[in-house]
Every structure is written in C-alpha cells, then in structure tokens.
Design a protein around this motif. Sequence first.
Motif, PDB file in Angstrom:
ATOM      1  N   THR A 142       0.851  -1.193   0.000  1.00 42.66           N
ATOM      2  CA  THR A 142       0.000   0.000   0.000  1.00 42.66           C
ATOM      3  C   THR A 142       0.887   1.244   0.000  1.00 42.66           C
ATOM      4  N   THR A 143       0.239   2.400   0.007  1.00 40.56           N
ATOM      5  CA  THR A 143       0.980   3.666  -0.002  1.00 40.56           C
ATOM      6  C   THR A 143       1.943   3.751   1.172  1.00 40.56           C
ATOM      7  N   SER A 144       1.505   3.286   2.345  1.00 37.45           N
ATOM      8  CA  SER A 144       2.333   3.411   3.553  1.00 37.45           C
ATOM      9  C   SER A 144       3.498   2.428   3.587  1.00 37.45           C
ATOM     10  N   THR A 145       3.428   1.361   2.803  1.00 30.17           N
ATOM     11  CA  THR A 145       4.497   0.347   2.849  1.00 30.17           C
ATOM     12  C   THR A 145       5.341   0.311   1.576  1.00 30.17           C
ATOM     13  N   ARG A 146       5.002   1.138   0.596  1.00 33.10           N
ATOM     14  CA  ARG A 146       5.668   1.003  -0.700  1.00 33.10           C
ATOM     15  C   ARG A 146       7.169   1.279  -0.622  1.00 33.10           C
ATOM     16  N   GLU A 147       7.588   2.234   0.234  1.00 33.00           N
ATOM     17  CA  GLU A 147       9.020   2.543   0.309  1.00 33.00           C
ATOM     18  C   GLU A 147       9.811   1.327   0.779  1.00 33.00           C
ATOM     19  N   ASN A 148       9.344   0.685   1.852  1.00 35.89           N
ATOM     20  CA  ASN A 148      10.025  -0.509   2.356  1.00 35.89           C
ATOM     21  C   ASN A 148       9.959  -1.656   1.351  1.00 35.89           C
ATOM     22  N   PHE A 149       8.797  -1.851   0.730  1.00 34.33           N
ATOM     23  CA  PHE A 149       8.638  -2.941  -0.229  1.00 34.33           C
ATOM     24  C   PHE A 149       9.529  -2.731  -1.451  1.00 34.33           C
ATOM     25  N   PHE A 150       9.565  -1.533  -1.978  1.00 30.53           N
ATOM     26  CA  PHE A 150      10.370  -1.268  -3.169  1.00 30.53           C
ATOM     27  C   PHE A 150      11.866  -1.384  -2.858  1.00 30.53           C
ATOM     28  N   THR A 151      12.270  -0.978  -1.656  1.00 28.21           N
ATOM     29  CA  THR A 151      13.671  -1.153  -1.242  1.00 28.21           C
ATOM     30  C   THR A 151      14.017  -2.638  -1.172  1.00 28.21           C
ATOM     31  N   PHE A 152      13.103  -3.417  -0.618  1.00 23.65           N
ATOM     32  CA  PHE A 152      13.274  -4.880  -0.552  1.00 23.65           C
ATOM     33  C   PHE A 152      13.473  -5.459  -1.954  1.00 23.65           C
ATOM     34  N   LEU A 153      12.641  -5.043  -2.922  1.00 26.67           N
ATOM     35  CA  LEU A 153      12.734  -5.568  -4.289  1.00 26.67           C
ATOM     36  C   LEU A 153      14.075  -5.211  -4.934  1.00 26.67           C
ATOM     37  N   ARG A 154      14.534  -3.995  -4.732  1.00 34.32           N
ATOM     38  CA  ARG A 154      15.819  -3.572  -5.317  1.00 34.32           C
ATOM     39  C   ARG A 154      16.973  -4.388  -4.740  1.00 34.32           C
ATOM     40  N   GLU A 155      16.922  -4.615  -3.433  1.00 36.53           N
ATOM     41  CA  GLU A 155      17.995  -5.385  -2.788  1.00 36.53           C
ATOM     42  C   GLU A 155      17.961  -6.839  -3.230  1.00 36.53           C
ATOM     43  N   LEU A 156      16.746  -7.407  -3.353  1.00 33.55           N
ATOM     44  CA  LEU A 156      16.615  -8.791  -3.808  1.00 33.55           C
ATOM     45  C   LEU A 156      17.165  -8.944  -5.218  1.00 33.55           C
ATOM     46  N   LYS A 157      16.936  -7.954  -6.054  1.00 33.98           N
ATOM     47  CA  LYS A 157      17.461  -7.959  -7.428  1.00 33.98           C
ATOM     48  C   LYS A 157      18.990  -8.004  -7.417  1.00 33.98           C
ATOM     49  N   LYS A 158      19.603  -7.225  -6.545  1.00 32.39           N
ATOM     50  CA  LYS A 158      21.074  -7.215  -6.439  1.00 32.39           C
ATOM     51  C   LYS A 158      21.593  -8.587  -6.033  1.00 32.39           C
ATOM     52  N   LEU A 159      20.929  -9.199  -5.066  1.00 34.58           N
ATOM     53  CA  LEU A 159      21.386 -10.492  -4.541  1.00 34.58           C
ATOM     54  C   LEU A 159      21.184 -11.620  -5.539  1.00 34.58           C
ATOM     55  N   PHE A 160      20.035 -11.594  -6.223  1.00 38.97           N
ATOM     56  CA  PHE A 160      19.671 -12.692  -7.119  1.00 38.97           C
ATOM     57  C   PHE A 160      20.326 -12.559  -8.486  1.00 38.97           C
ATOM     58  N   GLY A 161      20.274 -11.377  -9.044  1.00 42.62           N
ATOM     59  CA  GLY A 161      20.893 -11.152 -10.351  1.00 42.62           C
ATOM     60  C   GLY A 161      19.980 -11.420 -11.537  1.00 42.62           C
ATOM     61  N   GLY A 162      18.964 -12.283 -11.346  1.00 39.88           N
ATOM     62  CA  GLY A 162      18.033 -12.596 -12.427  1.00 39.88           C
ATOM     63  C   GLY A 162      16.809 -11.700 -12.381  1.00 39.88           C
ATOM     64  N   LYS A 163      15.724 -12.157 -13.015  1.00 41.90           N
ATOM     65  CA  LYS A 163      14.499 -11.358 -13.065  1.00 41.90           C
ATOM     66  C   LYS A 163      13.781 -11.374 -11.717  1.00 41.90           C
ATOM     67  N   ILE A 164      13.361 -10.198 -11.290  1.00 43.34           N
ATOM     68  CA  ILE A 164      12.475 -10.085 -10.137  1.00 43.34           C
ATOM     69  C   ILE A 164      11.135  -9.574 -10.656  1.00 43.34           C
ATOM     70  N   THR A 165      10.076 -10.329 -10.357  1.00 42.44           N
ATOM     71  CA  THR A 165       8.728  -9.933 -10.768  1.00 42.44           C
ATOM     72  C   THR A 165       7.850  -9.880  -9.527  1.00 42.44           C
ATOM     73  N   CYS A 166       6.673  -9.272  -9.675  1.00 42.84           N
ATOM     74  CA  CYS A 166       5.747  -9.254  -8.540  1.00 42.84           C
ATOM     75  C   CYS A 166       4.314  -9.227  -9.043  1.00 42.84           C
ATOM     76  N   THR A 167       3.411  -9.580  -8.151  1.00 44.49           N
ATOM     77  CA  THR A 167       1.983  -9.509  -8.466  1.00 44.49           C
ATOM     78  C   THR A 167       1.511  -8.056  -8.377  1.00 44.49           C
ATOM     79  N   LEU A 168       0.386  -7.796  -9.032  1.00 41.17           N
ATOM     80  CA  LEU A 168      -0.179  -6.453  -9.071  1.00 41.17           C
ATOM     81  C   LEU A 168      -1.675  -6.558  -8.813  1.00 41.17           C
TER      82      LEU A 168
END
Length: 334
Positions: A142-168
Amino acid sequence: MMHLKIKILLWIIAIPLLTACEKKTPSKEISFYYWKRNVTFGKTEKDYFRKLNCEKLYIRFFDIDVDSEDYLSPKSKIALFNPKELDAKYIPVVFITNRTFRKMEYSSPESLANSTHGLIEKIVEKNKIPSPDEIQIDCDWTTSTRENFFTFLRELKKLFGGKITCTLRLHQVKDMEMTGVPPVDKVYLMCYATSSPQDTDTQNSILDIELLKAYTGKLHKYPVELDVALPLYSWGVVTNHRGEIRLINNVDITDMVPEFFKQTGENTYEAQDDFFLQGIYLNKGFTLRIERIDPALLNEAKSYLDSKLKKNYHIVYYHLDKPFIERFTIDELK
C-alpha cells in the motif's frame, strides 16, 4: 477479355486478404501457480500441463509474516518434493503480508531481502531444482508500505541477479500514482479477489467483471511489462446464525445436493441439517453462497483483457489442482 482481366486482378488482390483472414490469433503462453505445501502431481495435472504446452510452474516456496512478538518469520515452507515429477521450469514465489513491511522494528528491507534470498537458495538446493532465472514476490503493498517494499525488491534484485517480478492488485493499477510502480522486470495482474467475500452485495467476489473494468481503465498505460493471472477456483461463503462469515475452499454447485441443502437463490443455499462439508461443521440454517469461475466467465475476462492490452499476453492460472482444472477443457484454457 477486359472483364476476364478484371476478375483475375480481383482474385490476385483477394488471395492475400483471404490468407490473412485464415490466420489464427497466436496461442497465448500458459503457465500455472501451485500453492500447496505438499507437492503432488497426478495424471490430470500432468496432462493439462503438457497439453497446454506449459513450460513454467510458479510454485509458492513459503510465506513471510509477523509473529506474535513482531518478529518477521517464514511460514508454511514448502515440503521436500521431486521436481522431476513434472516437466517444468520452477519459478519460486514468496507471499509476503503487507504488515510485514509495516513492522520493521527488528529488521530492515535489506536484511529481509537477504534472508528471503538465502531461504530460496536453500529450497532450490535441497530439492535439486535447476537454478531459476526468475523470482516472484506476491505482496499487496500500500501507499504506507511502498518505500520498504520497493527497497526490498531492489535489494533482492542485487542479490539474485536474475528477473524479479511481482503480483499487481487491481487497486494498485487504479491508484498507481499513490501506490507507486514497483522496481521489477515484470508485473502479473491478479484478476481475482476483486472484492471481499463479506460483501453481501457481490455476486462473485472471486471475479466481478464490472469491478475489473472499473479498476483497469488505465491498464494500457501501466509503465512496466505486464502479464495476467486468472482464477480457476471456487469456494463457498458460509454465514452462521450470528452473521459471521467463513470460506470453504473447493465447494461447487455440484456439492449442493437436495438432501442437505435447500436452494434459496441463483447461487445461494441453506443447510437443512447439521453435518460436515469439506471438514467444516455446518449447523441447520447456515447459508452458503457459491462463488465459482466457469468457462463463460473466464472467456469474458480474457476478451476484455484482449481489448485492453492489445498484445499476446502470458496467462498464469491459479492454480494447478485437479478439482479446479478439470472443470475446463483444454481449449477453454487456451
């Protein structure tokens, strides 16, 4: 002679047009979700997967939620299984509750990404799954959690190296300026759970076409590559004498036998005795509303999405389980 030449010329012009008309719309790429902790694939699941030319199985590895002491912890981790049972490329899916990203007193998005990636790697290794090239995160941010969630996704991308996708979710399309656009390679629009089962005004909280349309007016403007998740399941919405509501999964109209149920409306029934249904105890007088996806509703949803997306999108069905998929023919799922 002149008339003959004109006829020949008309046929020459018409042949490419006729050929174009005969061309069929390209078949959509079809995949499935798998959401059970104990993984088993029977003949029905294998047959549908093969006949639909599926290559990928989006398989839930575990959930992440907040425990009673506000610590973040994995839940419902998938049991050991033999990936060779199904000829599939396995894509790990992790469901994370929205409150996880509100409760960061003892953690951070970066540390959560690190532990999430580590657990995925362990499950891949233990089950001898070929290294995936995609990880999908399922979270109703949600609006209140998007900053933490988006930071999590960016960090996961760095660690994994492959495609990161999510539901919408649908509200994240309608209110994209408020909820933000996630930093991922692709999103999967969840065209189900369009309303709450507790809403007594809804005919079908699993998929309401009018609500789908109302929330996706700006879908064609979404700035990230987008594919679609569609439902195949059914459930019974049970209301007791106090007005309390609960769900019984995998209940269909065929279960509403006259011996135990009296029909009170198009999809509504009343229990005529005390008994168990799918392991849930019902008392006489309890009411049930059956919500289901049938071929006509599924086709209506796909027709709408075709008109809105105007591309040959990838469909992921929820989920690969005999009671759900056998209600549809192979052609109805294509």
